[in-house]
Motif scaffolding. Sequence first.
Motif, PDB file in Angstrom:
ATOM      1  N   GLY A 174     -11.389 -38.012  20.585  1.00 26.96           N
ATOM      2  CA  GLY A 174     -12.270 -36.880  20.356  1.00 26.96           C
ATOM      3  C   GLY A 174     -12.683 -36.810  18.899  1.00 26.96           C
ATOM      4  N   THR A 175     -13.539 -35.848  18.580  1.00 28.36           N
ATOM      5  CA  THR A 175     -13.878 -35.564  17.186  1.00 28.36           C
ATOM      6  C   THR A 175     -13.685 -34.082  16.939  1.00 28.36           C
ATOM      7  N   ILE A 177     -14.431 -30.882  13.874  1.00 26.92           N
ATOM      8  CA  ILE A 177     -14.897 -30.373  12.586  1.00 26.92           C
ATOM      9  C   ILE A 177     -14.419 -28.942  12.334  1.00 26.92           C
ATOM     10  N   GLY A 178     -13.852 -28.305  13.345  1.00 26.61           N
ATOM     11  CA  GLY A 178     -13.315 -26.957  13.173  1.00 26.61           C
ATOM     12  C   GLY A 178     -12.235 -26.631  14.185  1.00 26.61           C
ATOM     13  N   GLY A 179     -11.911 -27.631  15.034  1.00 27.42           N
ATOM     14  CA  GLY A 179     -10.911 -27.430  16.080  1.00 27.42           C
ATOM     15  C   GLY A 179     -11.239 -28.165  17.363  1.00 27.42           C
ATOM     16  N   SER A 180     -12.245 -29.024  17.338  1.00 31.84           N
ATOM     17  CA  SER A 180     -12.797 -29.602  18.563  1.00 31.84           C
ATOM     18  C   SER A 180     -11.901 -30.600  19.269  1.00 31.84           C
ATOM     19  N   ILE A 181     -10.858 -31.085  18.617  1.00 35.67           N
ATOM     20  CA  ILE A 181      -9.813 -31.860  19.284  1.00 35.67           C
ATOM     21  C   ILE A 181      -8.686 -30.937  19.723  1.00 35.67           C
ATOM     22  N   ARG A 182      -8.303 -30.035  18.836  1.00 34.49           N
ATOM     23  CA  ARG A 182      -7.112 -29.217  19.065  1.00 34.49           C
ATOM     24  C   ARG A 182      -7.317 -28.092  20.068  1.00 34.49           C
TER      25      ARG A 182
END
Length: 464
Positions: A174-175, A177-182
């Motif tokens: 995934g990628t 930038i503000g939480g997009s994996i987590r």
Amino acid sequence: MLTTSLASRTSAELSQAYAEGLDPREVAEAVIERVQEREPVLNALYLFDPEQVRADAAASARRWAAGAPLSRWDGVPATVKENVWRKGRPAPSGTALPEPPLAPSNAPIVDRLEEAGVVIVGSTTMPDWGMLSSGVSSLHGISRNAWDPTLTTGGSSAGAGAAAAAGYGPWHVGTDIGGSIRLPGSWAGLATLKPSDGLVPLHAPYKGRVAGPMARSVAELQAMMSVIATPDPRDYLSRAYSPMNWAARLAEPSHLRVAVQREAGSGAPVEPDVAAAFERAVGLFAGAGARLEEVAPFMPAEALAGLDGFWRTRSWNDLQALPPEQQELVLPYIARWARGGAQYDGAATIRNFDRQAQIAQVTRAATDGFDLVLSPVAPMAAFPAERPMPIDDPDQPMAHISFTLPYNMSGQPAATVNCGFTADGRTIGLQIAGPIGADDAVLAAAAWFESVREQATPDWSLVP
């Protein structure tokens, strides 16, 4: 009918089985079957070519038969998010805009996976421009949670979260930038890692943006990082970190100084079930002797609003450059959110841009001297799949990223691992952050927690 159990085997199990004679083509067929079974509901894949998967698995089978695998991971199935370039394939970034650009080359991550012989099953879905924390897209429709399709899978690595939870093979990229994996990690019960800045090279680096692994267990994250965490000159932010031990283990955390962050300082309040699961997780660290210290909330509301404003302006720049008829194709929620960026003049845009440095500074200051920082991943559990955001108001700043966003700006690694469930069974994630460049130590701590969490362990056999 092939059994789909092969699709759910771990990468380590597959590696051992391939060495003992298992044919990667059998695994590929099991994964294809699993995809075809679940995709009508989950909608996790954007690009899926079964014949290419079969061809790549056949090539892996030939290498194993010749005793010349490209790596121990040769033949392991994986997916990558659709904004991770694959040469010659379209990269629409979740939008229904016509004639999406074709990737002129592989992203570094894809090169590393292919060099290791990994079989790429497909590209996973994302919402428009990656600016939603859900699987709602003008191009794809709605991607759904593998545990319960009425719920969001999270975003913007939406399809990756669904694919990992559903068992489309063991590895998923995934990628963030503000939480997009987590966020998908928390809302799908996964283990994930937002790596340190520049550790995993990108084809299009940008402040705060990283790519990282998503899977059902921390061991998979460690295995993936051993492949994708390699410097590449195409990423001008890529860094040559000191060598990391992706097999690192933590016997117990008694020697660690651990910060406990219960409140973010901005955004939505933490829901009771999330708070209770977090306290149980903290209790496991305390019971094992970790030296716990509470840290005050450090994510300022004005910084969250300012950075949200900068992101709006950036997306408004993209939106207003489109012909009017194409602007209408962008998801209405995103279009309205982006148009909010038109209100900022040049000076205001610079002030909003500078919020990135402010967030980085306050995060580094608040976490300095700690080996780990424990917090919730998000203040809430998964919400309905049809909703673009947990708080469904595009005129408000993003109220759910105040625990995750700080580490994008500071460049520090942050992992997630499931730590509990709501009363109605939705998954809840624990975030474990650490100093920049300590990704291996963060994953070792996450693996230790995974080994002691007991009733918080997801039962993957219950995924339909």
